[in-house]
Design an enzyme around this catalytic site. Sequence first.
Site, PDB file in Angstrom:
ATOM      1  N   GLU A 158      -6.188  -4.927 118.433  1.00 38.37           N
ATOM      2  CA  GLU A 158      -5.915  -3.772 119.298  1.00 38.37           C
ATOM      3  C   GLU A 158      -6.702  -2.570 118.797  1.00 38.37           C
ATOM      4  OE1 GLU A 158      -4.060  -2.818 122.193  1.00 38.37           O
ATOM      5  OE2 GLU A 158      -5.041  -0.942 121.628  1.00 38.37           O
ATOM      6  N   VAL A 177     -13.379  -3.853 118.737  1.00 34.18           N
ATOM      7  CA  VAL A 177     -14.142  -5.107 118.863  1.00 34.18           C
ATOM      8  C   VAL A 177     -15.610  -4.773 119.135  1.00 34.18           C
ATOM      9  CG1 VAL A 177     -14.457  -7.162 120.308  1.00 34.18           C
ATOM     10  CG2 VAL A 177     -12.156  -6.437 119.629  1.00 34.18           C
ATOM     11  N   VAL A 186      -7.772  -6.319 128.076  1.00 33.24           N
ATOM     12  CA  VAL A 186      -7.865  -4.878 127.785  1.00 33.24           C
ATOM     13  C   VAL A 186      -7.520  -4.018 129.002  1.00 33.24           C
ATOM     14  CG1 VAL A 186      -9.551  -5.158 125.918  1.00 33.24           C
ATOM     15  CG2 VAL A 186     -10.367  -4.881 128.260  1.00 33.24           C
ATOM     16  N   ARG A 220      -6.809  -3.882 133.602  1.00 30.22           N
ATOM     17  CA  ARG A 220      -7.273  -4.362 134.897  1.00 30.22           C
ATOM     18  C   ARG A 220      -7.866  -3.193 135.669  1.00 30.22           C
ATOM     19  NH1 ARG A 220      -5.652  -9.390 136.281  1.00 30.22           N
ATOM     20  NH2 ARG A 220      -5.587  -8.913 138.507  1.00 30.22           N
ATOM     21  N   HIS A 268      33.007  -7.958 128.287  1.00 29.41           N
ATOM     22  CA  HIS A 268      32.874  -8.390 126.900  1.00 29.41           C
ATOM     23  C   HIS A 268      33.015  -9.905 126.826  1.00 29.41           C
ATOM     24  CE1 HIS A 268      33.271  -8.395 122.549  1.00 29.41           C
ATOM     25  NE2 HIS A 268      34.305  -9.206 122.696  1.00 29.41           N
TER      26      HIS A 268
END
Length: 467
Positions: free
Chosen positions: A209, A243, A271, A273, A445
């Site tokens: 990233e 990258v 990465v 659209r 619950h």
Amino acid sequence: MDSYDLIVIGAGPGGYVCAFRAVQLGLKVALIDKRATLGGTCLNVGCIPSKALLHSSEHFAFARRHAAAHGIKVGAVELDLPTLLKRKDEVVAKNTGGLALLAKARKVTVLNGTARFTAPQTLEVTPPAGGGVPSTRIQLTAKHIVIATGSAPVELPFMKFDGSTVVSSDDAIAFAEVPKKLVVVGGGAIGLELGSVWSRLGSEVTVVEFLPKIVAAYDDDVVRNFARILTKQGLRIETGAKVTGFARGVLTAERDGQKLEFPADKVLVAVGRRPFTDQLGLDLAGVQLDEKKRIRVDDHLRTTAAGVWAIGDVIAGPMLAHKAEEDGAAVAEWIAGKAGHVNWDLVPAIVYTDPEVASVGLGEDAAKAAGRAVNVGRFNFAANGRALAAGTPDGFVKIIADAATDRILGAQILGHGAGELISEVVTHMEYGGSAEDLGRTIHAHPTMSEAIKEAGLAVSKSAIHAI
Ligand SMILES: Cc1cc2nc3c(=O)[nH]c(=O)nc-3n(C[C@H](O)[C@H](O)[C@H](O)COP(=O)(O)OP(=O)(O)OC[C@H]3O[C@@H](n4cnc5c(N)ncnc54)[C@H](O)[C@@H]3O)c2cc1C
């Protein structure tokens, strides 16, 4: 030339919802898509196939890693990838086939071909090479035209998609073999979901990233915990890495002037659209784009050409199926003279990993950066009885409320099934609810949703099951 009240270009979640709603309101509608099946990116190569793969791979991971802790002996667990992929294809076919039935029942005219403007209210439809409906090129005209042509994966200019080694999500939902080493470029929803799928099925997955954190829109505490859990599951996460290329089976990147190398037999580039407007002939219609090449629209989704509207991924806003659907319904209503409405401030976003991450509205970090006075209530699933019983204690719920009025401004949830849980907060926010409202609403619950009630109470430091 056939004439309609409304022609919709693109049969994704935006386009088909628009067409169906318009028919409900009495309009004569044609719906055009160049794909042979309805449903657009979402049903054919996006939301639905990715979720089918996520579910199957989750079962596989459970059998391999967690069944024993529940006292279940399963022996040797083996992957049958062809069956897993076949099931995914069947799930897609059921969804797209169901849409075709709905379109037929509603008497929407469905055309299979590529549409292009030849004049402001006129389209030319060219059938696919193998033939379609229509079988030859035709011209159509309509009082209203809605552009719902969606989006396409962004390509890195120095690492073009080749369909086998450097691929987009379109290919990564259908790898015929589990890649030994998969590098995912991009730590957003699509990259993390498909990275998780192949990691569970046996790939060594590295997520690279560029930004300092994955899923950058989420609060730092959510991301830190999410990244820790994914890493424990086997994903290697490399942030702050730019990258630079891919050659001879090695992806290269740079961080702080240092060269990084990641061996990979497949690279999934996820990465983002881009809005898809290729060859639509927008200039012949007078439809303008904005600075990010999205179709420019006003607050009623009207383009710069009279009678031409645009919705979904092709315009500004989150590229999400449910946002496209709401756009589509509202435009149909506006065209029919009704009071359409979309609350673009309350579009929930979800990453469907396990645990899931879900959000709506304002996050704590964004609120503080904007100088807004907020109170935040947080409740850990580790203190929720159902989460402990299910073996899903990871994560927490955060409710962000206005410090002066207690009105809920947003929520972020990291946890099993967070994508289902977030809807409750969206509903409260739609009605202008406060954190106290959440805290005073009875929750059955034991359910995971009790963590939402507790987080609501925690805004005023009154959670019952927390210190
Ligand atoms: C792997 C992946 C996973 C995703 N998962 C999720 C998810 O879990 N949840 C979520 O909300 N979103 C998800 N998305 C995003 C979601 O798919 C999109 O936001 C959504 O499909 C957008 O809808 P749309 O109607 O705007 O366009 P699309 O669904 O992209 O549809 C546009 C259609 O227009 C057609 N078209 C384009 N040009 C023409 C033309 N000239 N003539 C005729 N037809 C044309 C295309 O063939 C396409 O079928 C995912 C996307 C991907 C890729």
